[in-house]
Structures are given as structure tokens and as C-alpha cells.
Design a protein around this motif. Structure first.
Motif, PDB file in Angstrom:
ATOM      1  N   ALA A  67       0.821  -1.120  -0.527  1.00 59.26           N
ATOM      2  CA  ALA A  67      -0.115  -0.199   0.270  1.00 59.26           C
ATOM      3  C   ALA A  67       1.326   1.642   0.469  1.00 59.26           C
ATOM      4  CB  ALA A  67      -0.923   0.168   0.924  1.00 59.26           C
ATOM      5  N   SER A  68       2.611   1.108   0.333  1.00 63.08           N
ATOM      6  CA  SER A  68       2.990   2.115   0.259  1.00 63.08           C
ATOM      7  C   SER A  68       3.773   2.222  -0.691  1.00 63.08           C
ATOM      8  CB  SER A  68       3.925   2.330   1.379  1.00 63.08           C
ATOM      9  OG  SER A  68       3.906   2.156   2.848  1.00 63.08           O
ATOM     10  N   GLY A  69       3.498   1.378  -0.946  1.00 61.81           N
ATOM     11  CA  GLY A  69       4.483   1.688  -2.960  1.00 61.81           C
ATOM     12  C   GLY A  69       3.667   2.808  -3.795  1.00 61.81           C
ATOM     13  N   PRO A  70       2.930   3.027  -4.147  1.00 61.11           N
ATOM     14  CA  PRO A  70       2.595   4.182  -5.059  1.00 61.11           C
ATOM     15  C   PRO A  70       2.692   5.028  -4.121  1.00 61.11           C
ATOM     16  CG  PRO A  70       0.315   2.301  -4.525  1.00 61.11           C
ATOM     17  CD  PRO A  70       1.948   1.876  -3.719  1.00 61.11           C
ATOM     18  N   VAL A  71       2.518   5.273  -3.094  1.00 64.70           N
ATOM     19  CA  VAL A  71       2.120   6.882  -2.204  1.00 64.70           C
ATOM     20  C   VAL A  71       3.816   7.512  -2.553  1.00 64.70           C
ATOM     21  CG1 VAL A  71       2.049   8.314  -0.168  1.00 64.70           C
ATOM     22  CG2 VAL A  71       0.575   6.254  -0.643  1.00 64.70           C
ATOM     23  N   PHE A  77      10.157   8.916  -4.228  1.00 63.05           N
ATOM     24  CA  PHE A  77      11.157   9.011  -3.698  1.00 63.05           C
ATOM     25  C   PHE A  77      11.482   7.115  -3.762  1.00 63.05           C
ATOM     26  CE2 PHE A  77       8.696  11.920  -1.435  1.00 63.05           C
ATOM     27  CZ  PHE A  77       9.874  12.954  -0.913  1.00 63.05           C
ATOM     28  N   LEU A  78      11.089   7.074  -5.171  1.00 67.90           N
ATOM     29  CA  LEU A  78      11.847   4.858  -5.756  1.00 67.90           C
ATOM     30  C   LEU A  78      11.955   5.780  -6.003  1.00 67.90           C
ATOM     31  CD1 LEU A  78       8.307   3.106  -4.614  1.00 67.90           C
ATOM     32  CD2 LEU A  78      10.640   3.261  -3.115  1.00 67.90           C
ATOM     33  N   HIS A  79      13.127   4.497  -6.633  1.00 65.72           N
ATOM     34  CA  HIS A  79      13.863   4.844  -7.757  1.00 65.72           C
ATOM     35  C   HIS A  79      14.559   3.206  -8.288  1.00 65.72           C
ATOM     36  CE1 HIS A  79      14.325   8.911  -7.529  1.00 65.72           C
ATOM     37  NE2 HIS A  79      14.884   8.828  -6.150  1.00 65.72           N
ATOM     38  N   PRO A  80      14.531   2.829  -8.951  1.00 66.15           N
ATOM     39  CA  PRO A  80      15.263   1.307 -10.216  1.00 66.15           C
ATOM     40  C   PRO A  80      16.083   0.520  -8.943  1.00 66.15           C
ATOM     41  CG  PRO A  80      15.083   3.013 -11.649  1.00 66.15           C
ATOM     42  CD  PRO A  80      14.546   3.838 -10.740  1.00 66.15           C
ATOM     43  N   ARG A  81      15.826  -0.137  -8.751  1.00 59.70           N
ATOM     44  CA  ARG A  81      16.779  -1.251  -8.184  1.00 59.70           C
ATOM     45  C   ARG A  81      17.212  -2.773  -8.929  1.00 59.70           C
ATOM     46  NH1 ARG A  81      21.786  -0.570  -8.187  1.00 59.70           N
ATOM     47  NH2 ARG A  81      21.591   1.781  -7.318  1.00 59.70           N
ATOM     48  N   GLY A  82      16.523  -3.366  -8.433  1.00 56.62           N
ATOM     49  CA  GLY A  82      15.839  -4.956  -8.620  1.00 56.62           C
ATOM     50  C   GLY A  82      16.451  -5.723  -7.453  1.00 56.62           C
ATOM     51  N   GLY A  83      15.692  -6.566  -7.370  1.00 58.17           N
ATOM     52  CA  GLY A  83      16.760  -7.565  -6.258  1.00 58.17           C
ATOM     53  C   GLY A  83      17.510  -9.154  -6.500  1.00 58.17           C
ATOM     54  N   ASP A 139      15.356   1.257  -4.858  1.00 60.47           N
ATOM     55  CA  ASP A 139      15.848   2.129  -3.473  1.00 60.47           C
ATOM     56  C   ASP A 139      14.752   3.195  -2.936  1.00 60.47           C
ATOM     57  OD1 ASP A 139      17.967   0.758  -4.187  1.00 60.47           O
ATOM     58  OD2 ASP A 139      19.385   2.356  -5.575  1.00 60.47           O
ATOM     59  N   ILE A 140      14.864   4.071  -2.095  1.00 55.82           N
ATOM     60  CA  ILE A 140      14.518   4.772  -1.419  1.00 55.82           C
ATOM     61  C   ILE A 140      15.008   6.266  -0.308  1.00 55.82           C
ATOM     62  CG2 ILE A 140      12.477   5.301   0.423  1.00 55.82           C
ATOM     63  CD1 ILE A 140      11.837   2.563   1.146  1.00 55.82           C
TER      64      ILE A 140
END
Length: 362
Positions: A67-71, A77-83, A139-140
Motif C-alpha cells: 500500500a505504501s509503494g504507489p505513494v 522517492f523510489l528509484h529502480p534497483r531490482g533484487g 531504492d528509497i
């Protein structure tokens, strides 16, 4: 003479700041945030190497993360990373169970074969035989998110008091709060967002501590050869003994330690940095050229490793916002929304708060 507020929040890290901003956005009245240090977010928020990862914290925490992701995305504040989750032969049962557990809650974790892992992590040691990708990992911008909430709180009329360490709390209908510097506050509601100090604040207020345990986590910034590539994913192992990710041409590396400590200004131990490097050298054939920086932070967990949100069962006017562990930043938007609704007696939102209540420890 005491200053009067509707709500006093102890702690101005990510938990307190996000909740404070949400409370004011929902018409809470007057709110003050009491921070014991010179600046907000000194102990945990300001030392985080945070990333947004659906699998982190387990299936019960995942709804808050999701639920926090879209916000976080909308705010920028989110940037591409992948795990990338690595497994040795002995880890394969855990790898399969992990994939199945999160498949049941809709998390896509594609299998990655040896060639696929080598393409993402060149020089990978032969012991790593299988993996899972986590494409949604991001990343945050932790500092940016924290400042966003503090700014929103201040714009809403909230006051942030630094060097405002709580010395005593007494409830006589309202809360009478005394600070170490002699200042006095009256408040209708006392919110415990004190992180590692949450149980100490609870005891001070006459509430039963729930067993919040601070754990030290060590991080090191290392320079390696070949240089860490910016496109490399967050790399973790299924046994939970390390993770590393690129940061500005360097690597941020941790031995994934969780050393129980009292609430404190955490500092890294040399042995933990050495363990991190030793484990890293068992992952890839890269050369560690220098340890450029090392630090430690506190991650505070309740006994069941779930966060604690809600009214105390025995002390009226005392509200818990604690035990966020290592996932407090990635869940901040949804957790603050959920907690603000609970505190203000408003209709529940997207996430059911049931499993997070302090009554589970009674």
C-alpha cells in the motif's frame, strides 16, 4: 507554565514524522513532536540503507509495503534497483519455500539460473547455484522522504521540538509531560514513537512494556575492483548472512547482523565489519581495496517482529507507534495512514490494523 497540545508524539524519526503529518492532514488539532536529539531521525532513520522490497518483513507486513509503494512512487522517492536472492545447494529448500510463500500473496519472484546470476553479478563464486529475482525492489530516498514528512507536519501547524527528551509522564485526565530541560507540556494524547526507547517511554507513562528490543545493524561502504556497476541489483542470500548494493560507484555492505543492545547511539564493531568483508569475499572474486566508511544503526522489533500500532490496553490516552524494525521506512505511508485513522477514531483504510495491536502482548 505548561504549553497545551492535543497530541504529543515522542520521537521525530520516520515513524513519528509520518504519523504527525497524517494526523494534521486529518484534522487532529494541535500536535507537537518531541525529539531528544539535536536533529530528527538521528538514530535509525538517518542511518538506513533502505529499499522498498515486498518480501521484507514477511507476508503480514507485505500489505503495508504494498500500500505504501504507489505513494512513494508518486512522491518521487523510489528509484529502480531490482533484487537478487542467492542460494547455495543447501539453501534450495528455503529458496523454494520462499518463492511459494510469496507467490501466494502475489509477489513475482522469477527463478534465475547460474548464467542469469553471473550476468548480473560478474565473478560470482561457484557455490551460488540458484537464485530468485525480485524485479519490484526499489531504492528509497530516505532523507528526502523524512524531510517531506517533517515539512508537511510543519506546514500543517505542527511543532518539532529538538533537545526535548522526556523525563516524566503522568496522566491525570490529560498528560502532564516533563522534559529534561525543565519545560512542561500538557496533552490529551501521548504517542510512543520513540524507536529503541519505546519500552522506556511506556514504563515512564505507566504502561506495560511490550518487549521492544533494539538490534544493532552494521554497514560499511567499500571500494572494490572491478568498480561496482550502478545497474547491479540488491544482492542477498537466502541464509540471511549478507546483502550489498551499489551506491555511487562503491558498495554498501552488511553482514546482516542483529546484535541485541540497549537503546544507544550505535557504533560499528570492527569484528562485524571484518565478518561482512569475509562473507563478501565468499560471494564474488572482486578485490576489496578499502573500507571508506562504516556505521551502525538500530532496528527495534517487538517479540513477534511485527510493528505495534494502537491504543494501550490499560493506560488511557497512550498510543503505540513502535517496533517498525527494518521495514519502517518502506511501510511509512500506509502505516501512518492506518495509525492516524486508529488514533482519531476514523474509518479503517486499505490495511487491516488487527494484527498490529498492542493487545496481542497482554
Amino acid at each position: 507554565m505548561s504549553q497545551r497540545f492535543d497530541i504529543a508524539i515522542v520521537g521525530a524519526g520516520m515513524a513519528g514524522a509520518s504519523l504527525g503529518a497524517q494526523l494534521l492532514a486529518r484534522g487532529a488539532g494541535s500536535v507537537v513532536m518531541l525529539e531528544g536529539e539535536d536533529r530528527p531521525g538521528y538514530h535509525s532513520t538517518g542511518r538506513s540503507a533502505a529499499f522498498w522490497q515486498e518480501t521484507y518483513g514477511g507476508p503480514q507486513v507485505q500489505p503495508l509495503t504494498l500500500a505504501s509503494g504507489p505513494v512513494l512512487e508518486e512522491l518521487g522517492f523510489l528509484h529502480p534497483r531490482g533484487g537478487l536472492h542467492l542460494a547455495r545447494a543447501q539453501d534450495l529448500p528455503e529458496l523454494q519455500a520462499f518463492a511459494e510463500e510469496f507467490s501466494n500473496v502475489g509477489v513475482d519472484l522469477p527463478a534465475v539460473d547460474r548464467a542469469g546470476m553471473e550476468a548480473q553479478v560478474p565473478g560470482l563464486d561457484p557455490q551460488w547455484v540458484a537464485g530468485l529475482a525480485e524485479p519490484s525492489c526499489r531504492d528509497i530516498d530516505v532523507a528526502g522522504l523524512h524531510q517531506h514528512y517533517l515539512a508537511a507536519f510543519r506546514r500543517g501547524g505542527g511543532e518539532v521540538w529538538t533537545r526535548a527528551r522526556l523525563a516524566a509522564a503522568r496522566c491525570d485526565g490529560d498528560w502532564a509531560l516533563s522534559l529534561e530541560d525543565g519545560r512542561e507540556i500538557r496533552a490529551r494524547v501521548l504517542v510512543n514513537a520513540a524507536g529503541a526507547w519505546a519500552d522506556e517511554v511506556a514504563a515512564m507513562a505507566g504502561a506495560r512494556p511490550v518487549g521492544i528490543q533494539p538490534l544493532r545493524r552494521t554497514m560499511a561502504q567499500i571500494r572494490v575492483s572491478p568498480e561496482a556497476q550502478a545497474a547491479m541489483p540488491l544482492v542477498m542470500d537466502m541464509a540471511g548472512t549478507f546483502y550489498f548494493k551499489p551506491e555511487g560507484g562503491r558498495l554498501w555492505l552488511t553482514p546482516h547482523d542483529e546484535t541485541p543492545v540497549p537503546p544507544c547511539d550505535a557504533a560499528p564493531e570492527e569484528i562485524d565489519v571484518a565478518v561482512a568483508i569475509d562473507r563478501f569475499e565468499g560471494v564474488v572474486d572482486w578485490r576489496v581495496e578499502a573500507v571508506e566508511h562504516r556505521w551502525a544503526g538500530l532496528r527495534s522489533f517487538a517479540p513477534d517482529r511485527l510493528p505495534v500500532y494502537g491504543w494501550d490496553v490499560s493506560v488511557p490516552g497512550f498510543f503505540w507507534c513502535a517496533g517498525q524494525g527494518g521495514f519502517g521506512i518502506q511501510t511509512a505511508p500506509a502505516a501512518a495512514d492506518m495509525a492516524a485513522r486508529l488514533l482519531l477514531g476514523q474509518e479503517a483504510g486499505e490495511v487491516d490494523p488487527g494484527v498490529f495491536g498492542p493487545e496481542r502482548f497482554v
